[in-house]
Design a protein around this motif. Sequence first.
Motif, mmCIF file in Angstrom:
data_model
loop_
_atom_site.group_PDB
_atom_site.id
_atom_site.type_symbol
_atom_site.label_atom_id
_atom_site.label_comp_id
_atom_site.label_asym_id
_atom_site.label_seq_id
_atom_site.Cartn_x
_atom_site.Cartn_y
_atom_site.Cartn_z
ATOM 1 N N ASN A 194 -6.841 1.810 -1.327
ATOM 2 C CA ASN A 194 -5.418 1.931 -0.544
ATOM 3 C C ASN A 194 -4.690 0.387 -0.480
ATOM 4 O OD1 ASN A 194 -5.790 4.571 0.118
ATOM 5 N ND2 ASN A 194 -6.847 3.909 2.114
ATOM 6 N N SER A 195 -5.354 -0.592 -0.473
ATOM 7 C CA SER A 195 -5.040 -2.095 -0.350
ATOM 8 C C SER A 195 -4.455 -2.282 -1.762
ATOM 9 C CB SER A 195 -6.129 -2.966 -0.237
ATOM 10 O OG SER A 195 -6.580 -2.689 1.066
ATOM 11 N N LYS A 196 -4.918 -1.996 -2.852
ATOM 12 C CA LYS A 196 -4.502 -2.009 -4.262
ATOM 13 C C LYS A 196 -3.231 -1.475 -4.252
ATOM 14 C CE LYS A 196 -8.939 -3.104 -6.583
ATOM 15 N NZ LYS A 196 -9.924 -2.691 -7.537
ATOM 16 N N THR A 197 -3.278 -0.194 -3.788
ATOM 17 C CA THR A 197 -2.006 0.639 -3.956
ATOM 18 C C THR A 197 -0.611 0.164 -3.088
ATOM 19 O OG1 THR A 197 -3.260 2.643 -4.228
ATOM 20 C CG2 THR A 197 -0.879 2.859 -3.551
ATOM 21 N N VAL A 198 -1.277 -0.597 -2.059
ATOM 22 C CA VAL A 198 -0.115 -1.134 -1.096
ATOM 23 C C VAL A 198 0.382 -2.365 -1.963
ATOM 24 C CG1 VAL A 198 0.067 -2.189 1.026
ATOM 25 C CG2 VAL A 198 -1.062 -0.221 0.952
ATOM 26 N N CYS A 199 -0.700 -3.116 -2.473
ATOM 27 C CA CYS A 199 -0.245 -4.493 -3.145
ATOM 28 C C CYS A 199 0.734 -4.325 -4.393
ATOM 29 C CB CYS A 199 -1.577 -5.179 -3.618
ATOM 30 S SG CYS A 199 -2.255 -5.931 -2.313
#
Length: 422
Positions: A194-199
């Motif tokens: 999820n963090s990679k998607t947000v970044c």
Amino acid sequence: MSGANSGVQKRILEIIPNATFVHCCSHNLNLVISDAAKSTREISSFFETVQDVYNFFSSSAPRWSQLALGEEESVKLRKRTLKKMCATRWEARHNALFSLKQRFVDVLKAFTKIQLTSTKKDEINIATALKKKLESAEFVLLLCVWEKILKSLFVVSKILQSINIDLQQAFELLKNAHADILKFRDEFNIFVENSKTVCKLWSIPFKFLNKRQRFATKFYDEFDTDRSLTVTEDNFKVAIFYPLIDTTLQKLKERFVGMQTINDNFSILIPYTMTTIPEGELIKFAYDFINKYSDDINSDFTRQILSLKNFLISNFKCEDLKKMTIQKLAEYIISNDLSIIFPDIFTSCCIFMTIPVTSASAERSFSKLKLIKNYLRNTTSQDRLTNIALLNIERLHTSRIDVDSIINNFANLKARKKNFLK
């Protein structure tokens, strides 16, 4: 207040031994979040960064207007503004993180514009440092993790502040919140994705800061333990993520032990529990309950419990008994005029329902004093201040009063003019 030797609860117990002491659930939940926010140095630094971002923009009107308005004024005005961190307010951390995540791109654009256009060296340095912290993978990952944790506790905090909730419902909510956070412990990879998607959405590279590691001097035949974790993602998982989740779970258990004890004492009154446990254990629980509340409950309580058990089994389905709480049981006894048949059970239900879940309503009344006793009422007497505060506390009943009729009655009583034409 809660001292076992000389606190208020000890002094009350000396007068009324059957009095039950329970902490305010909303305050305890806030303390759980505060303890989790201090679990590691990195998490403390994370919340300091969130507060620093708010302080940077709020301390300057031009910077705040640049963030609030920006280029598209009609669109930006509808969005949330950054919120201040506050350790004593239950939803402060949730609101601060949610607003920062919603305005994250706008904050980065504001920092970039300040770097390019500002003429103040200190302002440029602070903006550069904060932007670097916000663009780190560690900050984004913590933002996603904390948002999930606070979102699950935010709903519980809101419900705990309602006036119609009882201890049984509050305990069930906390159990569900504990179960939800326990699931997060095995979902670290989901948080990373999820963090990679947000970044990717925010056009930020997902890279952890690689710092030069310091190692102790290695002597002959010594095992090399310092280099056991070389991947920064694994370091984050072991040193930050697990302590955060474990601290939250541990504090949720520790700070609500008193509530669990009270629910265990009154579990005999839960309809589903009453109808499922064996008769021998039910009689034992009934005797223990009579010994604890001997001043309020008679010895006939055991017979009433057994009679009520047979009555519930014959008149209700198992699915209906699972949904029935102690409060609904008391309402059923009142509506069907069964308080004469089960007087001690009804008294026990009243004792349970009078145990407060939270002191939020009472504290709101005290916080209203600064609005009531303003500079216009600076010379008001104690009696008048007490009466005005009472009207504010009981504002639900006050709103139903017809003020115009009271004014007319008062005017008629104090009228000095006499009508001599009658």
